[in-house]
Design an enzyme around this catalytic site. Structure first.
Site, PDB file in Angstrom:
ATOM      1  N   LYS A 176       0.409  26.977  26.304  1.00  0.00           N
ATOM      2  CA  LYS A 176      -0.978  27.455  26.180  1.00  0.00           C
ATOM      3  C   LYS A 176      -1.778  26.572  25.226  1.00  0.00           C
ATOM      4  O   LYS A 176      -2.866  26.117  25.540  1.00  0.00           O
ATOM      5  CB  LYS A 176      -1.005  28.910  25.666  1.00  0.00           C
ATOM      6  N   ARG A 193      -2.901  40.130  24.371  1.00  0.00           N
ATOM      7  CA  ARG A 193      -1.442  40.200  24.454  1.00  0.00           C
ATOM      8  C   ARG A 193      -0.952  41.605  24.728  1.00  0.00           C
ATOM      9  O   ARG A 193       0.248  41.811  24.806  1.00  0.00           O
ATOM     10  CB  ARG A 193      -0.874  39.781  23.096  1.00  0.00           C
ATOM     11  N   ARG A 228       9.342  21.771  18.777  1.00  0.00           N
ATOM     12  CA  ARG A 228       7.892  21.633  18.554  1.00  0.00           C
ATOM     13  C   ARG A 228       7.584  21.192  17.117  1.00  0.00           C
ATOM     14  O   ARG A 228       8.211  21.631  16.168  1.00  0.00           O
ATOM     15  CB  ARG A 228       7.183  22.968  18.798  1.00  0.00           C
ATOM     16  N   ARG A 269       6.895  25.281  12.690  1.00  0.00           N
ATOM     17  CA  ARG A 269       6.424  26.636  12.425  1.00  0.00           C
ATOM     18  C   ARG A 269       7.559  27.545  11.962  1.00  0.00           C
ATOM     19  O   ARG A 269       8.675  27.440  12.451  1.00  0.00           O
ATOM     20  CB  ARG A 269       5.785  27.222  13.695  1.00  0.00           C
ATOM     21  N   ARG A 300      10.375  36.980  20.029  1.00  0.00           N
ATOM     22  CA  ARG A 300       9.026  36.789  20.592  1.00  0.00           C
ATOM     23  C   ARG A 300       9.065  36.847  22.119  1.00  0.00           C
ATOM     24  O   ARG A 300       8.139  37.372  22.746  1.00  0.00           O
ATOM     25  CB  ARG A 300       8.448  35.440  20.111  1.00  0.00           C
TER      26      ARG A 300
END
Ligand code: AP5
Ligand code: MG
Length: 215
Positions: free
Chosen positions: A13, A88, A127, A160, A171
Site C-alpha cells: 500500500k 480498517r 523492509r 519498524r 497484524r
C-alpha cells in the site's frame, strides 16, 4: 482522484501510494505514518497509540476516525487523496462515508492488493523505511542504491518496531478478522478492484494505473 488502497500488512500500500503521489500530486494519507509520527514526537496521541501498535493491534476507531476527518478537510486534499491503511474496520468505513458525504465528495475507487501470507512476512522482515521522508525499501526486492540511505532524500533507513515476525503474525490475524470484511463492503458498493499484488512493484503500479483509468 479519491482512492483507498486496501490490503494486508506488507501488501505494498505504502509503496504504491508514494508512486501515485509523485505522479498525481495528491496527498497520501497513511494513518500508520501519522501515528508513528505522533509516537516519535511523544504527543498525547502517540502515547495513546504506542501500546496498540507495538502489540500489532488496531488503535481505537474513534482516534483514527478523528485524525482522518480532520485531515480530509485540509486544502491539499481538494484535488483528491490516497488513503493508505484507512479504513480498517467497518465502523471506520461508515465514518469515512459520512465524512465524505458531509463534504459533498465520493470515493472513485478502492484497490485491494492480494499477496500470499508467506510473501507478506518476507516483505515485512526485509523492509527498511526512511526516517526522513517515509519512503520504503526492501533489502532484496527494492534495495537502496547506498546501503542504509534513502535514494530520494539521503535520509537514514530504519526497521519498524512492529516488523518483528511475532508482531507481523498478529497484524496479519487482525487484518483477516477486522479489515478483510471491507473487501465485501466495497464490492457491494461497486467500488472495488482486486489486483494481484504478487507481481514486481512496477507491474503492480501499471495495474493500479489501468484500474484508475477505467474508474
Ligand atoms: P500501517 O503503517 O498502516 O501498517 P500495515 O497496514 O501493517 O501495512 P504496512 O505499512 O506494514 O504495509 P504496506 O502495505 O504499506 O507495505 P509496503 O508498501 O511498506 O499500520 C501500522 C499500525 O498502526 C497498525 O498495526 C495499527 O496499530 C495502527 N493503525 C494504522 N492505521 C490504523 C487504522 N486505520 N485503524 C487502527 N489502527 C491503525 O511494502 C512492504 C515491503 O515490501 C517493503 O519493503 C517494500 O519495498 C516491499 N514491496 C512492496 N511491494 C512489493 C512487490 N510488489 N514485490 C516485492 N516487494 C514489495
Ligand atoms: Mg504502509
Amino acid at each position: 482522484m479519491k482512492l483507498i488502497l486496501l490490503g494486508p500488512p506488507g501488501a505494498g500500500k505504502g509503496t504504491q501510494a508514494k508512486m501515485l503521489t509523485d505522479r498525481f500530486r495528491i496527498p497520501q494519507i497513511a494513518t500508520g505514518d501519522i501515528l508513528r509520527g505522533a509516537v516519535q514526537a511523544g504527543t498525547a496521541l502517540g502515547l495513546q497509540a504506542k501500546s496498540f501498535m507495538d502489540a500489532g493491534a488496531l488503535v481505537p476507531d474513534e482516534v483514527v476516525i478523528g485524525i482522518v476527518r480532520e485531515r480530509l478537510q485540509q486544502e491539499d486534499c481538494s484535488a483528491g487523496f490516497i488513503l493508505d491503511g484507512f479504513p480498517r474496520t467497518v465502523a471506520q468505513a461508515d465514518a469515512l462515508q459520512a465524512t465524505l458525504a458531509g463534504l459533498n465528495r465520493r470515493l472513485d475507487r478502492v484497490i485491494s492488493l492480494t499477496v500470499d501470507a508467506d510473501a507478506l512476512v518476507e516483505r515485512l522482515t526485509g523492509r527498511r523505511t526512511c526516517r526522513n521522508c517515509g519512503r520504503g525499501f526492501h533489502v532484496l526486492f527494492d534495495p537502496p542504491r547506498q546501503e542504509q540511505l534513502c535514494d530520494a532524500c539521503g535520509g537514514e533507513l530504519y526497521q519498524r518496531d512492529d516488523d518483528r515476525e511475532e508482531t507481523i503474525r498478529k497484524r496479519l490475524t487482525v487484518y483477516a478478522q477486522q479489515t478483510s470484511p471491507l473487501i465485501a463492503y466495497y464490492q457491494a458498493a461497486g467500488l472495488l478492484t482486486e489486483l494481484d499484488g504478487m507481481q514486481a512493484i512496477a507491474d503492480v503500479q501499471e495495474q493500479v494505473l489501468a484500474a484508475l483509468q477505467a474508474a
